[in-house]
Design a protein around this motif. Structure first.
Motif, mmCIF file in Angstrom:
data_model
loop_
_atom_site.group_PDB
_atom_site.id
_atom_site.type_symbol
_atom_site.label_atom_id
_atom_site.label_comp_id
_atom_site.label_asym_id
_atom_site.label_seq_id
_atom_site.Cartn_x
_atom_site.Cartn_y
_atom_site.Cartn_z
ATOM 1 N N UNK A 62 -35.864 44.995 -12.539
ATOM 2 C CA UNK A 62 -36.442 44.366 -13.743
ATOM 3 C C UNK A 62 -37.044 43.008 -13.380
ATOM 4 N N UNK A 63 -36.354 42.247 -12.559
ATOM 5 C CA UNK A 63 -36.888 40.927 -12.141
ATOM 6 C C UNK A 63 -38.200 41.110 -11.390
ATOM 7 N N UNK A 64 -38.284 42.126 -10.539
ATOM 8 C CA UNK A 64 -39.524 42.385 -9.807
ATOM 9 C C UNK A 64 -40.652 42.780 -10.760
ATOM 10 N N UNK A 65 -40.319 43.548 -11.793
ATOM 11 C CA UNK A 65 -41.337 43.968 -12.759
ATOM 12 C C UNK A 65 -41.837 42.815 -13.613
ATOM 13 N N UNK A 66 -40.911 41.910 -13.975
ATOM 14 C CA UNK A 66 -41.294 40.770 -14.813
ATOM 15 C C UNK A 66 -42.119 39.768 -14.026
ATOM 16 N N UNK A 67 -41.772 39.641 -12.749
ATOM 17 C CA UNK A 67 -42.543 38.749 -11.892
ATOM 18 C C UNK A 67 -41.914 37.493 -11.659
#
Length: 108
Positions: free
Chosen positions: A103-108
């Motif tokens: 999720x952190x990778x997707x949010x940026x």
């Protein structure tokens, strides 16, 4: 608007965002453990996806993780692969960390 109102709106926006992220992580975690369990049961493709969805939905039965643990334990037992609660909670923790990272990778 005064600075207090601006700060209040900022805190409300952050709280809302944090709650959304937490929900997404929790749901992703349940999906990941569901896909892992499906693999343990020999399920693939659509069957694995459907099983993972059933794990996600099981988490809405009651607050906390006990509903998911109960479902997984019962399903493992019905597949002749008894799994104790501690092992399932360890897997849940592992997938929680993985879900947070995703999720952190997707949010940026």
């Amino acid at each position: 608007m005064n600075s207090f109102d601006d700060r209040l709106k900022g805190f409300e926006a952050k709280y809302s965002h944090d709650q959304d992220v937490q929900f997404r992580v929790h749901s992703r975690r349940d999906k990941l453990i569901g896909l892992w369990a499906a693999g343990q049961f020999g399920l693939e493709g659509d069957a694995a996806t459907e099983y993972a969805k059933s794990v996600v939905l099981s988490d809405f039965e009651e607050p906390g993780d006990d509903d998911v643990i109960r479902k997984l334990a019962a399903d493992f037992a019905s597949h002749g692969q008894p799994m104790d609660e501690a092992a399932l909670r360890g897997r849940l923790d592992h997938f929680h960390h993985e879900a947070k990272k995703q999720i952190a990778d997707e949010i940026g």
